[in-house]
Design a protein around this motif. Structure first.
Motif, PDB file in Angstrom:
ATOM      1  N   ALA A  57      41.055  76.443  78.526  1.00  0.00           N
ATOM      2  CA  ALA A  57      40.040  77.406  79.329  1.00  0.00           C
ATOM      3  C   ALA A  57      38.536  76.905  78.992  1.00  0.00           C
ATOM      4  CB  ALA A  57      40.100  78.926  78.304  1.00  0.00           C
ATOM      5  N   THR A  58      37.652  77.563  79.989  1.00  0.00           N
ATOM      6  CA  THR A  58      36.285  77.161  79.775  1.00  0.00           C
ATOM      7  C   THR A  58      35.541  78.314  79.390  1.00  0.00           C
ATOM      8  OG1 THR A  58      36.079  77.535  82.199  1.00  0.00           O
ATOM      9  CG2 THR A  58      36.589  75.276  81.426  1.00  0.00           C
ATOM     10  N   PHE A  59      34.668  78.213  78.640  1.00  0.00           N
ATOM     11  CA  PHE A  59      33.779  79.176  78.058  1.00  0.00           C
ATOM     12  C   PHE A  59      32.104  79.007  78.464  1.00  0.00           C
ATOM     13  CE2 PHE A  59      37.514  79.097  75.624  1.00  0.00           C
ATOM     14  CZ  PHE A  59      37.829  80.293  75.464  1.00  0.00           C
ATOM     15  N   LYS A  60      31.611  80.223  78.369  1.00  0.00           N
ATOM     16  CA  LYS A  60      29.833  80.019  78.803  1.00  0.00           C
ATOM     17  C   LYS A  60      29.570  80.619  77.501  1.00  0.00           C
ATOM     18  CE  LYS A  60      28.056  79.850  82.029  1.00  0.00           C
ATOM     19  NZ  LYS A  60      27.070  78.930  82.834  1.00  0.00           N
ATOM     20  N   ILE A  61      28.151  79.869  77.077  1.00  0.00           N
ATOM     21  CA  ILE A  61      27.459  80.409  75.719  1.00  0.00           C
ATOM     22  C   ILE A  61      26.432  81.553  76.458  1.00  0.00           C
ATOM     23  CG2 ILE A  61      25.781  79.922  73.908  1.00  0.00           C
ATOM     24  CD1 ILE A  61      27.175  77.047  73.947  1.00  0.00           C
ATOM     25  N   ASP A  62      26.523  82.620  75.796  1.00  0.00           N
ATOM     26  CA  ASP A  62      25.716  83.799  75.934  1.00  0.00           C
ATOM     27  C   ASP A  62      24.634  84.424  74.829  1.00  0.00           C
ATOM     28  OD1 ASP A  62      27.292  85.276  74.377  1.00  0.00           O
ATOM     29  OD2 ASP A  62      28.053  86.452  75.886  1.00  0.00           O
ATOM     30  N   GLN A  63      24.976  83.559  73.557  1.00  0.00           N
ATOM     31  CA  GLN A  63      24.158  83.751  72.591  1.00  0.00           C
ATOM     32  C   GLN A  63      24.048  82.695  71.528  1.00  0.00           C
ATOM     33  OE1 GLN A  63      24.071  87.871  70.254  1.00  0.00           O
ATOM     34  NE2 GLN A  63      25.767  88.355  71.748  1.00  0.00           N
ATOM     35  N   VAL A  64      22.995  82.376  70.962  1.00  0.00           N
ATOM     36  CA  VAL A  64      22.996  81.314  69.981  1.00  0.00           C
ATOM     37  C   VAL A  64      22.046  81.541  68.777  1.00  0.00           C
ATOM     38  CG1 VAL A  64      21.092  80.159  71.080  1.00  0.00           C
ATOM     39  CG2 VAL A  64      22.612  78.798  69.768  1.00  0.00           C
ATOM     40  N   GLY A  65      22.391  80.900  67.664  1.00  0.00           N
ATOM     41  CA  GLY A  65      21.681  81.195  66.451  1.00  0.00           C
ATOM     42  C   GLY A  65      22.081  80.217  65.419  1.00  0.00           C
ATOM     43  N   THR A  66      21.305  80.483  64.178  1.00  0.00           N
ATOM     44  CA  THR A  66      21.563  79.479  63.072  1.00  0.00           C
ATOM     45  C   THR A  66      21.840  80.459  61.811  1.00  0.00           C
ATOM     46  OG1 THR A  66      19.963  78.168  63.848  1.00  0.00           O
ATOM     47  CG2 THR A  66      20.245  77.737  61.647  1.00  0.00           C
ATOM     48  N   ARG A  67      22.957  79.664  61.101  1.00  0.00           N
ATOM     49  CA  ARG A  67      23.231  80.474  59.712  1.00  0.00           C
ATOM     50  C   ARG A  67      22.292  79.749  58.603  1.00  0.00           C
ATOM     51  NH1 ARG A  67      29.478  79.592  58.381  1.00  0.00           N
ATOM     52  NH2 ARG A  67      28.981  77.401  58.931  1.00  0.00           N
ATOM     53  N   THR A  68      21.746  80.917  57.957  1.00  0.00           N
ATOM     54  CA  THR A  68      20.780  80.683  56.933  1.00  0.00           C
ATOM     55  C   THR A  68      21.058  79.584  56.042  1.00  0.00           C
ATOM     56  OG1 THR A  68      19.923  82.927  57.423  1.00  0.00           O
ATOM     57  CG2 THR A  68      19.078  81.733  55.207  1.00  0.00           C
ATOM     58  N   ARG A  69      22.162  79.523  55.306  1.00  0.00           N
ATOM     59  CA  ARG A  69      22.360  78.760  54.425  1.00  0.00           C
ATOM     60  C   ARG A  69      22.754  77.531  54.745  1.00  0.00           C
ATOM     61  NH1 ARG A  69      22.633  81.377  49.396  1.00  0.00           N
ATOM     62  NH2 ARG A  69      23.124  83.758  49.384  1.00  0.00           N
ATOM     63  N   GLU A  70      23.749  77.249  55.717  1.00  0.00           N
ATOM     64  CA  GLU A  70      24.051  76.037  56.067  1.00  0.00           C
ATOM     65  C   GLU A  70      23.067  75.359  57.025  1.00  0.00           C
ATOM     66  OE1 GLU A  70      27.804  78.253  55.370  1.00  0.00           O
ATOM     67  OE2 GLU A  70      26.043  78.502  56.329  1.00  0.00           O
ATOM     68  N   GLY A  71      22.349  76.352  57.804  1.00  0.00           N
ATOM     69  CA  GLY A  71      21.257  75.584  58.818  1.00  0.00           C
ATOM     70  C   GLY A  71      21.821  75.037  59.938  1.00  0.00           C
ATOM     71  N   ASP A  72      23.477  75.419  60.228  1.00  0.00           N
ATOM     72  CA  ASP A  72      24.045  74.956  61.509  1.00  0.00           C
ATOM     73  C   ASP A  72      23.816  75.966  62.610  1.00  0.00           C
ATOM     74  OD1 ASP A  72      25.496  77.043  60.316  1.00  0.00           O
ATOM     75  OD2 ASP A  72      27.460  75.697  60.227  1.00  0.00           O
ATOM     76  N   GLN A  73      24.132  75.494  64.010  1.00  0.00           N
ATOM     77  CA  GLN A  73      24.009  76.275  65.088  1.00  0.00           C
ATOM     78  C   GLN A  73      25.329  76.650  65.303  1.00  0.00           C
ATOM     79  OE1 GLN A  73      22.907  75.017  69.342  1.00  0.00           O
ATOM     80  NE2 GLN A  73      20.950  76.060  68.402  1.00  0.00           N
TER      81      GLN A  73
END
Length: 209
Positions: A193-209
C-alpha cells in the motif's frame, strides 16, 4: 527525736527534680510529630493532554501524600530527576488524581506512560497548577510539512506487528499520550500500500520526526 535538715533538703530537691523531669516528658509527648489529613481526593476531569508532566527534582514520589502517616517512597528525587532527563517517551507521566490536605497542600497522583511508576507527589498550594515537584510537559511538537513530504507517497519499510515505532501506525506518535495506542496493529496486509503524509512533528524526548 533529731531532725536531719540536710537530708530533708536533699529529699525535697530530689522530689522537685522528679516533677521537672515528668513535666519535660509530658511536653515532649505533646510535641510528638503530627501527620496531615486528606480533606479531598478526586479524579481530574480536565483535558488529559494538558496533564502530562515532568519533574524538577525537588520532591520524591510516595505511595500516598508524603505528609500522611504510613507514606512510603516509590521513587526518590534522584530517580525522578533521571526520568526527567530520559530520552525515551515511555518515561512521560500523566496526572490523574488530585488531593488536598488540612494543611492546604496539594498532591497529585501520577503514572508513567509505561506504567512502571505510580504514586503521589507534592504539587504546591494551588489546585490545578503543577508546582512543587512537577511541571507541565509537552511530549510532542507539531511541525510543518515540506513540499517533498506533501507531494510524495510512501510505503512501510518494515511490515509486521513490532511495536517499535517503525513497523505499525499509531493514533498519536508513539508514547506521546497515555493509553493512546496503535492504529494499524499488523502492517503485513499493507506491504504494497502507498500512503500520504498529512502531519509531521517531533517527539520531545527523542527529538525524532
Amino acid at each position: 527525736m533529731k531532725f536531719d535538715l540536710k537530708k530533708s533538703l536533699f529529699l525535697s530537691m530530689a522530689a522537685l527534680g522528679f516533677v521537672a523531669v515528668a513535666g519535660t516528658y509530658t511536653a515532649t509527648n505533646a510535641s510528638a510529630k503530627t501527620y496531615a489529613k486528606v480533606t479531598s481526593n478526586r479524579k481530574m476531569s480536565t483535558d488529559p493532554t494538558t496533564r502530562n508532566i515532568t519533574f524538577n527534582g525537588s520532591n520524591a514520589l510516595y505511595t500516598k501524600a508524603g505528609t500522611l502517616r504510613g507514606a512510603r517512597i516509590v521513587a526518590r528525587k534522584g530517580t525522578l530527576s533521571a526520568l526527567a532527563n530520559s530520552k525515551s517517551s515511555s518515561d512521560n507521566f500523566r496526572v490523574y488524581r488530585i488531593a488536598t490536605t488540612n494543611r492546604k497542600s496539594v498532591y497529585y497522583k501520577i503514572v508513567s506512560f509505561d506504567r512502571q511508576y505510580r504514586g503521589w507527589i507534592y504539587g504546591g498550594k494551588t489546585q490545578g497548577a503543577f508546582n512543587g515537584g512537577i511541571q507541565q510537559f509537552t511530549t510532542f511538537q507539531s511541525g510543518n510539512l515540506t513540499d517533498p513530504q506533501k507531494n510524495s507517497t510512501y510505503k512501510f519499510a518494515n511490515t509486521g506487528v513490532a511495536n517499535d515505532g517503525k513497523t505499525v501506525t499509531y493514533v498519536q506518535p508513539a508514547w506521546t499520550q497515555y493509553k493512546v495506542g496503535r492504529a494499524i496493529i499488523d502492517s503485513s496486509p499493507y506491504a504494497n500500500a502507498t500512503f500520504k503524509i498529512d502531519q509531521v512533528g517531533t517527539r520531545t524526548r527523542e527529538g525524532d520526526q
